[in-house]
Structures are given as C-alpha cells and as structure tokens.
Design a protein around this motif. Structure first.
Motif, PDB file in Angstrom:
ATOM      1  N   MET A   1      35.466  49.352  41.926  1.00 43.44           N
ATOM      2  CA  MET A   1      35.134  47.948  41.773  1.00 43.44           C
ATOM      3  C   MET A   1      34.471  47.482  43.075  1.00 43.44           C
ATOM      4  SD  MET A   1      37.617  44.680  40.862  1.00 43.44           S
ATOM      5  CE  MET A   1      38.258  45.414  39.398  1.00 43.44           C
ATOM      6  N   ASN A   2      33.332  46.811  42.951  1.00 44.88           N
ATOM      7  CA  ASN A   2      32.670  46.322  44.157  1.00 44.88           C
ATOM      8  C   ASN A   2      33.246  44.970  44.570  1.00 44.88           C
ATOM      9  OD1 ASN A   2      31.440  44.324  42.561  1.00 44.88           O
ATOM     10  ND2 ASN A   2      29.592  45.519  42.281  1.00 44.88           N
ATOM     11  N   LEU A   3      32.825  44.495  45.738  1.00 41.89           N
ATOM     12  CA  LEU A   3      33.363  43.258  46.283  1.00 41.89           C
ATOM     13  C   LEU A   3      33.111  42.067  45.357  1.00 41.89           C
ATOM     14  CD1 LEU A   3      34.816  41.935  48.632  1.00 41.89           C
ATOM     15  CD2 LEU A   3      32.617  41.738  49.809  1.00 41.89           C
ATOM     16  N   HIS A   4      31.938  42.013  44.739  1.00 42.41           N
ATOM     17  CA  HIS A   4      31.616  40.939  43.791  1.00 42.41           C
ATOM     18  C   HIS A   4      32.653  40.866  42.678  1.00 42.41           C
ATOM     19  CE1 HIS A   4      29.696  39.572  40.009  1.00 42.41           C
ATOM     20  NE2 HIS A   4      29.137  38.658  40.780  1.00 42.41           N
ATOM     21  N   ASP A   5      32.960  42.016  42.079  1.00 43.95           N
ATOM     22  CA  ASP A   5      33.922  42.060  40.971  1.00 43.95           C
ATOM     23  C   ASP A   5      35.333  41.691  41.429  1.00 43.95           C
ATOM     24  OD1 ASP A   5      31.839  42.837  39.347  1.00 43.95           O
ATOM     25  OD2 ASP A   5      32.345  44.968  39.418  1.00 43.95           O
ATOM     26  N   LYS A  27      40.910  23.950  39.012  1.00 38.90           N
ATOM     27  CA  LYS A  27      40.325  25.108  38.318  1.00 38.90           C
ATOM     28  C   LYS A  27      38.805  25.101  38.397  1.00 38.90           C
ATOM     29  CE  LYS A  27      44.115  25.875  35.078  1.00 38.90           C
ATOM     30  NZ  LYS A  27      44.553  25.903  33.683  1.00 38.90           N
ATOM     31  N   ILE A  28      38.202  23.928  38.271  1.00 37.40           N
ATOM     32  CA  ILE A  28      36.733  23.834  38.363  1.00 37.40           C
ATOM     33  C   ILE A  28      36.278  24.202  39.777  1.00 37.40           C
ATOM     34  CG2 ILE A  28      34.790  22.225  38.334  1.00 37.40           C
ATOM     35  CD1 ILE A  28      36.229  20.804  35.975  1.00 37.40           C
ATOM     36  N   GLY A  29      36.966  23.674  40.781  1.00 38.23           N
ATOM     37  CA  GLY A  29      36.635  24.010  42.164  1.00 38.23           C
ATOM     38  C   GLY A  29      36.810  25.487  42.450  1.00 38.23           C
ATOM     39  N   HIS A  30      37.883  26.049  41.914  1.00 40.28           N
ATOM     40  CA  HIS A  30      38.149  27.472  42.078  1.00 40.28           C
ATOM     41  C   HIS A  30      37.028  28.301  41.451  1.00 40.28           C
ATOM     42  CE1 HIS A  30      40.100  31.336  40.946  1.00 40.28           C
ATOM     43  NE2 HIS A  30      40.660  31.201  42.134  1.00 40.28           N
ATOM     44  N   ARG A  31      36.661  27.954  40.243  1.00 37.91           N
ATOM     45  CA  ARG A  31      35.587  28.671  39.543  1.00 37.91           C
ATOM     46  C   ARG A  31      34.279  28.600  40.330  1.00 37.91           C
ATOM     47  NH1 ARG A  31      33.232  25.418  34.999  1.00 37.91           N
ATOM     48  NH2 ARG A  31      32.313  24.534  36.862  1.00 37.91           N
ATOM     49  N   ASP A  32      33.915  27.400  40.784  1.00 38.75           N
ATOM     50  CA  ASP A  32      32.654  27.238  41.501  1.00 38.75           C
ATOM     51  C   ASP A  32      32.657  27.999  42.829  1.00 38.75           C
ATOM     52  OD1 ASP A  32      31.868  25.651  39.403  1.00 38.75           O
ATOM     53  OD2 ASP A  32      32.075  23.754  40.496  1.00 38.75           O
ATOM     54  N   ALA A  33      33.788  27.964  43.527  1.00 39.28           N
ATOM     55  CA  ALA A  33      33.893  28.679  44.798  1.00 39.28           C
ATOM     56  C   ALA A  33      33.811  30.194  44.581  1.00 39.28           C
ATOM     57  CB  ALA A  33      35.192  28.310  45.500  1.00 39.28           C
ATOM     58  N   LEU A  34      34.473  30.676  43.525  1.00 44.73           N
ATOM     59  CA  LEU A  34      34.415  32.110  43.230  1.00 44.73           C
ATOM     60  C   LEU A  34      32.996  32.552  42.916  1.00 44.73           C
ATOM     61  CD1 LEU A  34      37.548  32.967  41.062  1.00 44.73           C
ATOM     62  CD2 LEU A  34      37.122  33.476  43.453  1.00 44.73           C
ATOM     63  N   ARG A  35      32.311  31.788  42.117  1.00 41.55           N
ATOM     64  CA  ARG A  35      30.934  32.163  41.757  1.00 41.55           C
ATOM     65  C   ARG A  35      30.030  32.212  42.982  1.00 41.55           C
ATOM     66  NH1 ARG A  35      30.063  28.692  36.193  1.00 41.55           N
ATOM     67  NH2 ARG A  35      31.355  30.037  34.874  1.00 41.55           N
ATOM     68  N   ALA A  36      30.126  31.197  43.838  1.00 41.06           N
ATOM     69  CA  ALA A  36      29.283  31.155  45.032  1.00 41.06           C
ATOM     70  C   ALA A  36      29.614  32.319  45.970  1.00 41.06           C
ATOM     71  CB  ALA A  36      29.457  29.825  45.754  1.00 41.06           C
ATOM     72  N   ALA A  38      31.088  35.161  45.176  1.00 40.02           N
ATOM     73  CA  ALA A  38      30.744  36.432  44.528  1.00 40.02           C
ATOM     74  C   ALA A  38      29.252  36.717  44.641  1.00 40.02           C
ATOM     75  CB  ALA A  38      31.190  36.415  43.070  1.00 40.02           C
ATOM     76  N   GLU A  39      28.434  35.693  44.557  1.00 40.07           N
ATOM     77  CA  GLU A  39      26.987  35.885  44.703  1.00 40.07           C
ATOM     78  C   GLU A  39      26.650  36.352  46.121  1.00 40.07           C
ATOM     79  OE1 GLU A  39      24.620  36.009  42.312  1.00 40.07           O
ATOM     80  OE2 GLU A  39      26.393  35.828  41.039  1.00 40.07           O
ATOM     81  N   LEU A  40      27.324  35.788  47.118  1.00 44.95           N
ATOM     82  CA  LEU A  40      27.126  36.245  48.494  1.00 44.95           C
ATOM     83  C   LEU A  40      27.557  37.707  48.643  1.00 44.95           C
ATOM     84  CD1 LEU A  40      28.382  33.157  50.515  1.00 44.95           C
ATOM     85  CD2 LEU A  40      26.024  33.948  50.308  1.00 44.95           C
ATOM     86  N   LEU A  42      27.577  39.960  46.292  1.00 48.95           N
ATOM     87  CA  LEU A  42      26.594  40.795  45.596  1.00 48.95           C
ATOM     88  C   LEU A  42      25.393  41.056  46.493  1.00 48.95           C
ATOM     89  CD1 LEU A  42      26.047  42.200  42.915  1.00 48.95           C
ATOM     90  CD2 LEU A  42      25.000  40.090  42.104  1.00 48.95           C
ATOM     91  N   LYS A  43      24.958  40.025  47.186  1.00 43.88           N
ATOM     92  CA  LYS A  43      23.843  40.171  48.123  1.00 43.88           C
ATOM     93  C   LYS A  43      24.227  41.151  49.237  1.00 43.88           C
ATOM     94  CE  LYS A  43      20.944  37.552  51.288  1.00 43.88           C
ATOM     95  NZ  LYS A  43      20.750  36.303  51.994  1.00 43.88           N
ATOM     96  N   ALA A  44      25.433  41.009  49.768  1.00 41.72           N
ATOM     97  CA  ALA A  44      25.903  41.905  50.830  1.00 41.72           C
ATOM     98  C   ALA A  44      26.001  43.348  50.323  1.00 41.72           C
ATOM     99  CB  ALA A  44      27.254  41.436  51.361  1.00 41.72           C
ATOM    100  N   ASP A  45      26.464  43.541  49.080  1.00 44.49           N
ATOM    101  CA  ASP A  45      26.544  44.886  48.505  1.00 44.49           C
ATOM    102  C   ASP A  45      25.156  45.521  48.424  1.00 44.49           C
ATOM    103  OD1 ASP A  45      29.298  44.943  48.200  1.00 44.49           O
ATOM    104  OD2 ASP A  45      29.254  44.354  46.080  1.00 44.49           O
ATOM    105  N   LYS A  46      24.161  44.743  48.025  1.00 46.37           N
ATOM    106  CA  LYS A  46      22.789  45.263  47.931  1.00 46.37           C
ATOM    107  C   LYS A  46      22.253  45.619  49.314  1.00 46.37           C
ATOM    108  CE  LYS A  46      21.588  42.846  43.676  1.00 46.37           C
ATOM    109  NZ  LYS A  46      20.790  41.779  43.060  1.00 46.37           N
ATOM    110  N   GLU A  47      22.544  44.782  50.305  1.00 43.97           N
ATOM    111  CA  GLU A  47      22.086  45.061  51.659  1.00 43.97           C
ATOM    112  C   GLU A  47      22.794  46.284  52.236  1.00 43.97           C
ATOM    113  OE1 GLU A  47      22.677  41.249  53.486  1.00 43.97           O
ATOM    114  OE2 GLU A  47      20.748  40.500  52.754  1.00 43.97           O
ATOM    115  N   MET A  48      24.085  46.450  51.930  1.00 44.12           N
ATOM    116  CA  MET A  48      24.812  47.634  52.375  1.00 44.12           C
ATOM    117  C   MET A  48      24.236  48.896  51.753  1.00 44.12           C
ATOM    118  SD  MET A  48      27.118  47.242  54.663  1.00 44.12           S
ATOM    119  CE  MET A  48      28.041  48.746  54.454  1.00 44.12           C
TER     120      MET A  48
END
Length: 109
Positions: A1-5, A27-36, A38-40, A42-48
């Motif tokens: 499992m990668n960091l995003h997941d 819950k809405i704040g949690h969801r929004d924070a997780l998505r943001a 996780a996207e970071l 994903l970017k870090a995983d691609k750069e790695m």
C-alpha cells in the motif's frame, strides 16, 4: 500500500457525545483534509519514483563499467568506481549518491 492509500484509509473518529451538526462538520473536515493530504502524498510518491529510477540508473552505470577516465588526480588512468564509493579515495564526489541509495533501500525494506 502506498502512502496515498494509507492516508485515504485513516478512519474518522468524531466525538460520539457531540451534536449531530458537530459530528457532520467534523466528518466533512476530515474527508477534505484526507483528500488534500493524499493528493500531496501521491505527488511525493511520483517524485520518489523518479528519484528511485535515477539512482538505479547510476548504480547500473557503476556496475556495468570499469570506472571513470579523465580524472586529473588519477594521472590519466581509469579510476575504479571503488575509489568513488564510500570509503574510497574520492568518496566525497559520490557520497551524496551513496546516502541517497541507502535511504531509498531503507525506505523500500
């Protein structure tokens, strides 16, 4: 499992004693924070992945060649790669490569 997941799968745990409106907002704040976040990740995983490939390419070059020619300090001879690796005569030239390689290996184990 990668960091995003891993980030996306962090469970939300609002206070059960809080009002329904508070729990929903939490819950809405949690969801929004997780998505943001996780996207970071994903970017870090691609750069790695780019760094991994670059380090692997240099390691392949070192493993498949005799050394480096044209180093004035070696008096016109081919300088073996061992001299550039950790503990070698010219280790300062590749020490950051060796450290990066060790870090990648540690992260992947």
């Amino acid at each position: 499992m990668n960091l995003h997941d891993e980030i996306i799968n962090i469970k939300c745990k609002p206070d059960k004693n809080a009002t329904i409106n508070y729990q929903l907002a939490y819950k809405i704040g949690h969801r929004d924070a997780l998505r943001a976040t996780a996207e970071l990740a994903l970017k870090a995983d691609k750069e790695m992945d780019i760094l991994r490939k670059g380090i692997a390419a240099i390691r392949a070059l070192i493993d498949k060649s005799e050394g480096v020619y044209g180093i004035p300090l070696d008096y016109g001879r081919t300088a073996s790669w061992e001299g550039f690796e950790k503990g070698g005569r010219y280790e300062s030239w590749l020490i950051d490569f060796n450290k990066a390689e060790e870090l990648i290996n540690r992260l992947e184990s």
